[in-house]
Design a protein around this motif. Structure first.
Motif, PDB file in Angstrom:
ATOM      1  N   ASN A 176      -5.720  -6.046   2.188  1.00 25.10           N
ATOM      2  CA  ASN A 176      -4.947  -5.618   3.356  1.00 25.10           C
ATOM      3  C   ASN A 176      -5.439  -4.313   3.961  1.00 25.10           C
ATOM      4  N   LEU A 177      -6.622  -3.874   3.572  1.00 23.43           N
ATOM      5  CA  LEU A 177      -7.143  -2.613   4.091  1.00 23.43           C
ATOM      6  C   LEU A 177      -7.327  -2.629   5.615  1.00 23.43           C
ATOM      7  N   THR A 178      -7.563  -3.813   6.181  1.00 20.57           N
ATOM      8  CA  THR A 178      -7.724  -3.899   7.649  1.00 20.57           C
ATOM      9  C   THR A 178      -6.420  -3.586   8.373  1.00 20.57           C
ATOM     10  N   ASN A 179      -5.330  -3.552   7.641  1.00 23.85           N
ATOM     11  CA  ASN A 179      -4.026  -3.270   8.246  1.00 23.85           C
ATOM     12  C   ASN A 179      -3.643  -1.789   8.123  1.00 23.85           C
ATOM     13  N   TRP A 180      -4.614  -0.958   7.778  1.00 23.12           N
ATOM     14  CA  TRP A 180      -4.326   0.480   7.658  1.00 23.12           C
ATOM     15  C   TRP A 180      -4.122   1.094   9.036  1.00 23.12           C
ATOM     16  N   LEU A 228      -0.226   1.680   5.104  1.00 22.50           N
ATOM     17  CA  LEU A 228      -0.882   0.392   4.942  1.00 22.50           C
ATOM     18  C   LEU A 228       0.170  -0.693   5.102  1.00 22.50           C
ATOM     19  N   TYR A 229      -0.022  -1.514   6.106  1.00 23.89           N
ATOM     20  CA  TYR A 229       0.925  -2.597   6.353  1.00 23.89           C
ATOM     21  C   TYR A 229       0.414  -3.855   5.633  1.00 23.89           C
ATOM     22  N   VAL A 230       1.248  -4.369   4.753  1.00 24.40           N
ATOM     23  CA  VAL A 230       0.870  -5.530   3.934  1.00 24.40           C
ATOM     24  C   VAL A 230       1.480  -6.779   4.527  1.00 24.40           C
ATOM     25  N   ASP A 231       0.609  -7.712   4.903  1.00 21.56           N
ATOM     26  CA  ASP A 231       1.129  -8.972   5.442  1.00 21.56           C
ATOM     27  C   ASP A 231       0.891 -10.138   4.490  1.00 21.56           C
TER      28      ASP A 231
END
Length: 437
Positions: free
Chosen positions: A248-252, A259-262
């Motif tokens: 989920n690093l691309t959602n930082w 860090l938004y975890v989807d």
């Protein structure tokens, strides 16, 4: 020849006379008394009726001298000369041990005499650099271990064991050993009341002691490989934190510094549930007591491990399925009946239907393999081995430690690629752990 060499010879000639001659040699006895007194050792050292325990209680400083006295690599030089009488002193102490352990006399033996001999044998083992009972406890040992086991077995046979067991005070003096357990198992059907209760207590003590030793040799085996075909259970304890963050690093968000975890990722923890099956087949004829006791206890230990399905079969000319009691070796031993003929085909008839998954099954067959139908039995063993079963033949041992295996079977097992297992029971532990891990 030096004075010290002369004195050592006197002590050793006296020892040989005590071991092999019925009558005392008065000249050697009087000379030995003078030598012992001259080197500062107590006269009781020369009295065969004084145990090493009693000697050490009276003279505690001797305890350290007995330990490691006869161990290899103890620093003695090649010619044994030291000029200060140390080798003479050593000869006196060695003579004491050898006379007390190997000169057991004749006639009836009391419970106290047996206990005293066992204690002296323990000091002898310590003198060799071993733990008390370690040498006598080697199930497949020959040589010196076999001699000690034979002496102990002879002492047990010379006891009025039934009378001793019927007396609680005398029974408490007995120290359980393989030789004693063998006699108890042979005679258990002739015992009743107090004698039977005391016999059972001794068997239970021995089983517990051996189990404690073997249990330390059996580390917890693997509970099975991860089963990748089973999706991971989506619960918090299975959450794979590192993988979840990485994926989920691309959602930082730099602005929010969050860090938004989807998507959550979980670890796979399911294990394969098919148990390894261990089938132990024990020949309960008279020569099999030592191996039977140890392997029965070992089977109970493996039965307590996760994902190991243990079955136990005992046989002579008839076979008995002891699987319901496999977790309690004490109960198993009480159900054995020693002696009689040997027909392994009746055991094979019980063991074969238990093999449902050959490549996940190990069969341990303990016997001397002196069979009435040897070709028929071997053909079925070979067929079992070829099907994928891990087949482990284990040779028999007597209480004295001598191994005896039918040479006809020994050669065929070797040709089959499953040689007879011999030596210390640790070898069998290693083989089983390798298969079950």
């Amino acid at each position: 020849m030096t004075a010290d060499e002369n004195r050592r010879q006197v002590l050793y000639w006296r020892m040989l006379g005590r071991l092999f001659e019925a009558d005392e040699q008065l000249s050697l006895e009087s000379a030995s008394v003078a030598i012992v007194d001259d080197i500062g050792l107590p006269p009781a050292l020369l009295d065969p009726g004084v145990t090493v325990d009693n000697l050490v209680q009276r003279h505690p400083e001797l305890a350290g001298e007995f330990e490691g006295l006869m161990a290899l690599g103890d620093g003695q030089d090649g010619d044994g000369q030291d000029g200060d009488g140390a080798e003479v002193r050593r000869a006196a102490l060695v003579s004491k041990l050898l006379i007390n352990v190997f000169n057991t006399g004749h006639g009836n033996v009391s419970a106290t005499q047996l206990a005293n001999w066992q204690a002296d044998a323990g000091w002898f083992e310590k003198a060799l650099g071993l733990d008390p009972g370690e040498l006598r406890g080697r199930p497949n040992a020959g040589g010196l271990a076999g001699v000690l086991g034979g002496i102990e077995g002879d002492l047990v046979k010379r006891m009025h064991l039934r009378e001793v067991l019927a007396n609680p005070a005398l029974a408490k003096q007995l120290t359980p050993s393989m030789s004693l357990i063998e006699q108890l198992l042979r005679d258990k059907n002739n015992l009743s009341g107090v004698a039977l209760a005391n016999a059972k207590a001794l068997i239970r003590r021995f089983v517990d002691e051996v189990a404690a030793i073997l249990r330390t040799q059996v580390q917890q085996t693997s509970v099975g490989e991860i089963d990748r075909s089973v999706p991971p259970k989506r619960v918090y304890r299975n959450l794979d934190i590192e993988r979840t963050i990485w994926k989920n690093l691309t959602n930082w968000s730099p602005e929010d510094e969050r860090l938004y975890v989807d998507k959550l990722f979980y670890k796979q923890t399911a294990r394969r549930t098919t148990p390894a099956r261990l089938i132990v087949v024990v020949d309960q004829s008279g020569s099999m007591v030592n191996a039977m006791v140890n392997c029965t206890i070992l089977a109970s230990i493996f039965a307590g491990l996760p994902k190991v399905d243990v079955h136990l079969v005992a046989y002579d000319t008839r076979a008995l399925d002891l699987t319901p009691w496999v977790a309690d070796p004490f109960e198993v031993l009480l159900r054995t009946r020693l002696g009689g003929g040997t027909d392994g085909t009746v055991a094979m008839a019980l063991a074969q239907p238990k093999v449902s998954d050959p490549r996940n099954t190990v069969v341990v067959w303990i016997s001397d393999f002196y069979e009435s139908q040897q070709q028929v039995l071997f053909d079925s063993m070979q067929a079992m081995h070829r099907s994928g079963v891990k087949f482990i033949p284990v040779g028999s041992v007597s209480s004295g430690g001598q191994q005896s295996v039918n040479p006809w079977f020994r050669q065929r097992f070797k040709d089959m690629g499953a040689p007879v297992l011999s030596g210390h029971i640790k070898k069998l532990v290693f083989e089983l752990k390798s298969f079950l891990a």
